[in-house]
Design an enzyme around this catalytic site. Structure first.
Site, PDB file in Angstrom:
ATOM      1  N   SER A   1     -44.389  -0.049  20.166  1.00 55.38           N
ATOM      2  CA  SER A   1     -44.568  -1.492  20.153  1.00 55.38           C
ATOM      3  C   SER A   1     -45.446  -1.850  18.970  1.00 55.38           C
ATOM      4  O   SER A   1     -46.386  -1.116  18.632  1.00 55.38           O
ATOM      5  CB  SER A   1     -45.229  -1.960  21.457  1.00 55.38           C
ATOM      6  OG  SER A   1     -45.689  -3.293  21.337  1.00 55.38           O
TER       7      SER A   1
ATOM      8  N   ARG B   1       9.420  -5.100  15.299  1.00 53.43           N
ATOM      9  CA  ARG B   1       8.249  -4.862  14.454  1.00 53.43           C
ATOM     10  C   ARG B   1       7.498  -6.151  14.181  1.00 53.43           C
ATOM     11  O   ARG B   1       8.086  -7.191  13.919  1.00 53.43           O
ATOM     12  CB  ARG B   1       8.693  -4.268  13.098  1.00 53.43           C
ATOM     13  CG  ARG B   1       7.615  -4.147  12.022  1.00 53.43           C
ATOM     14  CD  ARG B   1       6.610  -3.107  12.411  1.00 53.43           C
ATOM     15  NE  ARG B   1       5.840  -2.631  11.284  1.00 53.43           N
ATOM     16  CZ  ARG B   1       4.526  -2.455  11.304  1.00 53.43           C
ATOM     17  NH1 ARG B   1       3.839  -2.786  12.392  1.00 53.43           N
ATOM     18  NH2 ARG B   1       3.885  -1.946  10.270  1.00 53.43           N
TER      19      ARG B   1
ATOM     20  N   HIS C   1     -28.989   1.367  46.540  1.00 58.48           N
ATOM     21  CA  HIS C   1     -29.274  -0.074  46.536  1.00 58.48           C
ATOM     22  C   HIS C   1     -30.711  -0.362  46.103  1.00 58.48           C
ATOM     23  O   HIS C   1     -31.290  -1.380  46.468  1.00 58.48           O
ATOM     24  CB  HIS C   1     -29.020  -0.695  47.920  1.00 58.48           C
ATOM     25  CG  HIS C   1     -27.677  -0.365  48.484  1.00 58.48           C
ATOM     26  ND1 HIS C   1     -26.534  -1.018  48.094  1.00 58.48           N
ATOM     27  CD2 HIS C   1     -27.296   0.574  49.382  1.00 58.48           C
ATOM     28  CE1 HIS C   1     -25.498  -0.507  48.736  1.00 58.48           C
ATOM     29  NE2 HIS C   1     -25.933   0.463  49.510  1.00 58.48           N
TER      30      HIS C   1
ATOM     31  N   ASP D   1       0.799  -1.222   0.000  1.00 52.01           N
ATOM     32  CA  ASP D   1       0.000   0.000   0.000  1.00 52.01           C
ATOM     33  C   ASP D   1       0.835   1.277   0.000  1.00 52.01           C
ATOM     34  O   ASP D   1       0.533   2.229  -0.726  1.00 52.01           O
ATOM     35  CB  ASP D   1      -1.007  -0.011   1.158  1.00 52.01           C
ATOM     36  CG  ASP D   1      -0.395  -0.410   2.493  1.00 52.01           C
ATOM     37  OD1 ASP D   1       0.842  -0.564   2.580  1.00 52.01           O
ATOM     38  OD2 ASP D   1      -1.165  -0.592   3.469  1.00 52.01           O
TER      39      ASP D   1
ATOM     40  N   ASN E   1     -30.422   1.925  22.420  1.00 55.64           N
ATOM     41  CA  ASN E   1     -29.521   1.873  21.276  1.00 55.64           C
ATOM     42  C   ASN E   1     -28.138   2.394  21.664  1.00 55.64           C
ATOM     43  O   ASN E   1     -27.108   1.816  21.281  1.00 55.64           O
ATOM     44  CB  ASN E   1     -30.106   2.703  20.128  1.00 55.64           C
ATOM     45  CG  ASN E   1     -29.284   2.625  18.853  1.00 55.64           C
ATOM     46  OD1 ASN E   1     -28.139   3.054  18.818  1.00 55.64           O
ATOM     47  ND2 ASN E   1     -29.879   2.095  17.802  1.00 55.64           N
TER      48      ASN E   1
ATOM     49  N   THR F   1      10.944   4.206   6.135  1.00 54.32           N
ATOM     50  CA  THR F   1      10.285   2.911   6.143  1.00 54.32           C
ATOM     51  C   THR F   1       8.788   3.185   6.066  1.00 54.32           C
ATOM     52  O   THR F   1       8.329   4.301   6.370  1.00 54.32           O
ATOM     53  CB  THR F   1      10.622   2.127   7.427  1.00 54.32           C
ATOM     54  OG1 THR F   1      10.001   0.851   7.380  1.00 54.32           O
ATOM     55  CG2 THR F   1      10.153   2.863   8.671  1.00 54.32           C
ATOM     56  N   SER F   2       8.005   2.199   5.670  1.00 55.71           N
ATOM     57  CA  SER F   2       6.560   2.416   5.531  1.00 55.71           C
ATOM     58  C   SER F   2       5.947   2.943   6.817  1.00 55.71           C
ATOM     59  O   SER F   2       5.035   3.779   6.806  1.00 55.71           O
ATOM     60  CB  SER F   2       5.864   1.103   5.142  1.00 55.71           C
ATOM     61  OG  SER F   2       6.296   0.676   3.876  1.00 55.71           O
TER      62      SER F   2
END
Length: 481
Positions: free
Chosen positions: A314, A354, A190, A108, A328, A141-142
């Site tokens: 509902s 690495r 509680h 890449d 959600n 380096t990459s």
């Protein structure tokens, strides 16, 4: 078997994988795309390639501006702008071109290098300038390019997308706390009736906690390095031994808006990422706590979901308005934290100098922030649809006069400590009056008037109600920023 036949018939159906445009596999790129779309500019695969182009362009400009390599001319101002225009104009055609190049290179970052060399040939076409292309990806380096790209991307995602939305949510919560600062509320420690507070103070606690996490995230460091294949500047010194490579590296990293990491292996160690993701995950967890608390208050009737609720609660019960926004949000916070936790735990590990586990892992950063953004959006919309119901809170307070056992026994203790007679065993006496039984105002006032308290104390306690026993709760809301 019938089930087996049904499965076979589905498998024989038209393949959804062949549909055009392609169908998203994940919810973030499908159902929820509209909410998380701004993250695409920062944390998608094309955004990564655009960031790589940005880093490579700035490195080339940096090297030529400072005449690091002797004999190489500076790029003109118009050439620099033309190169930066490549970044600014990076779109669908460039994405496809780079993908085609990568299919050939099978690498890449090398595809990015070849992509830019083509552009530089057009920008500086003079045959005498052909050598300039060799300064693209010079001594890199990459991971020099990748670590800087990810740092720029994550910083942009946090400061331009995540923080504004998270801040707006917390500001909404702080406003809600201020609006409800004086509304008395029966506390439930509680799950049991406990010392009254105000709804504003309880909301303020959550807002305060979230504000602290936002402050940590706002102050986060985004580190970067540019020091070669094993972090030694070996190639740099071999090519140009007289250059101050540490100074050049530091100046470049800081030019990108990042903090310089002077000591690394081939990779930047990602500790800053781990720290950031832990902070975002902690914000998520506090927000999850807010969602479950608000959900509970809704179930108790303390909040009504009335505004913007033109939804079906509902499919069979017409009366229902479900707290779906908070549910959600809970689910997406849990998914986000699962990803953030594994990112934080995994990215700080690397075998020797690495390994590639971080390469695959970092491609999940967008999903981690996406689920958090989606949760923030749902929680904000949920809060916007709420109206407090003070009457319901007042009714619960009026049903629980026994909570005044605490202030009465505390006043008796203070008097007993001063030597006032008849104040013995205050806790035990209130326990006998209140535990396991419901009492009302008449029983409590009768008890208070029979204690032999000084007149001023007796009148103060006899006049107290669960709704007025809120201490400093309203004033505490003012601690919010």
């Amino acid at each position: 078997m019938p089930g087996h036949d049904h499965a076979t018939s589905l498998a024989a159906s038209t393949s959804l994988a062949d549909a055009q445009p392609p169908i998203a596999l994940g919810a973030l790129d499908g159902r929820y795309r509209g909410v998380v779309a701004p993250l695409v500019d920062h944390l998608s695969e094309p955004a990564l390639n655009r960031a790589r182009v940005h880093v490579e362009v700035e490195w080339l400009i940096h090297l030529t501006e400072r005449e690091v390599v002797p004999g190489v001319r500076r790029l003109t101002a118009s050439e620099q702008e033309a190169l930066r225009d490549v970044v600014r104009g990076f779109g669908a055609a460039e994405i496809e071109e780079m993908a085609a190049t990568e299919r050939v290179t099978q690498h890449d970052v090398k595809a990015v290098e070849y992509f830019l060399k083509k552009r530089l040939t057009r920008i500086a076409p003079d045959p005498g300038d052909r050598g300039l292309a060799e300064l693209i990806h010079f001594a890199c380096t990459s991971e020099d390019v990748n670590n800087l790209s990810y740092a720029v991307m994550v910083k942009g995602a946090v400061h331009e997308v995540w923080l504004p939305r998270a801040t707006a949510l917390v500001e909404r919560l702080a406003t809600m706390a201020s609006d409800l600062r004086d509304v008395p509320l029966l506390a439930h420690t509680h799950g049991q009736p406990a010392t009254p507070t105000t709804m504003g103070k309880e909301v303020a606690v959550l807002a305060w906690r979230l504000q602290r996490q936002l402050a940590r995230i706002e102050d986060a460091e985004f580190l970067g390095k540019l020091n070669g294949a094993t972090g030694t500047y070996g190639a740099h010194l071999a090519a140009v031994p007289e250059a101050d490579w540490q100074g050049i590296s530091r100046e470049f990293v800081e030019h990108l808006g990042l903090a310089w990491n002077p000591l690394t292996t081939q990779i930047e160690s990602h500790d800053w990422q781990s720290e950031l993701y832990a902070d975002v995950a902690r914000f998520n967890r506090v927000l999850h706590n807010m969602c479950t608390d608000v959900w509970t208050y809704i179930s108790m009737g303390y909040f009504a979901q009335v505004r913007g609720q033109g939804t079906v609660g509902s499919s069979t019960m017409p009366h229902k308005v479900n707290p779906i926004r908070f549910e959600n949000a809970e689910a997406n916070l849990e998914v986000s934290n699962a990803l953030l936790d594994v990112l934080a735990a995994t990215l700080v590990q690397s075998r020797l100098q690495r390994d590639l586990t971080d390469s695959s892992m970092q491609r999940n950063i967008g999903s981690a922030f996406g689920h958090s953004i989606l949760a923030i959006d749902n929680a904000t919309r949920g809060l916007d649809g709420l109206d407090a119901v003070p009457a319901a809170m007042a009714a619960d307070l009026d049903d629980n006069w026994e909570v005044l056992g605490e202030p009465i026994q505390s006043a008796m203790r203070a008097l007993g400590a001063r030597g006032v007679p008849g104040m013995e065993e205050p806790y035990e006496r209130l326990k006998e009056l209140t535990r396991g039984r419901r009492i009302g105002r008449p029983e409590l006032v009768e008890f208070v008037r029979g204690l032999g308290l000084p007149t001023d104390v007796e009148e103060r306690l006899a006049a107290m109600t669960p709704a007025t026993y809120v201490g400093l709760a309203p004033a505490l809301v003012d601690h919010l920023r």
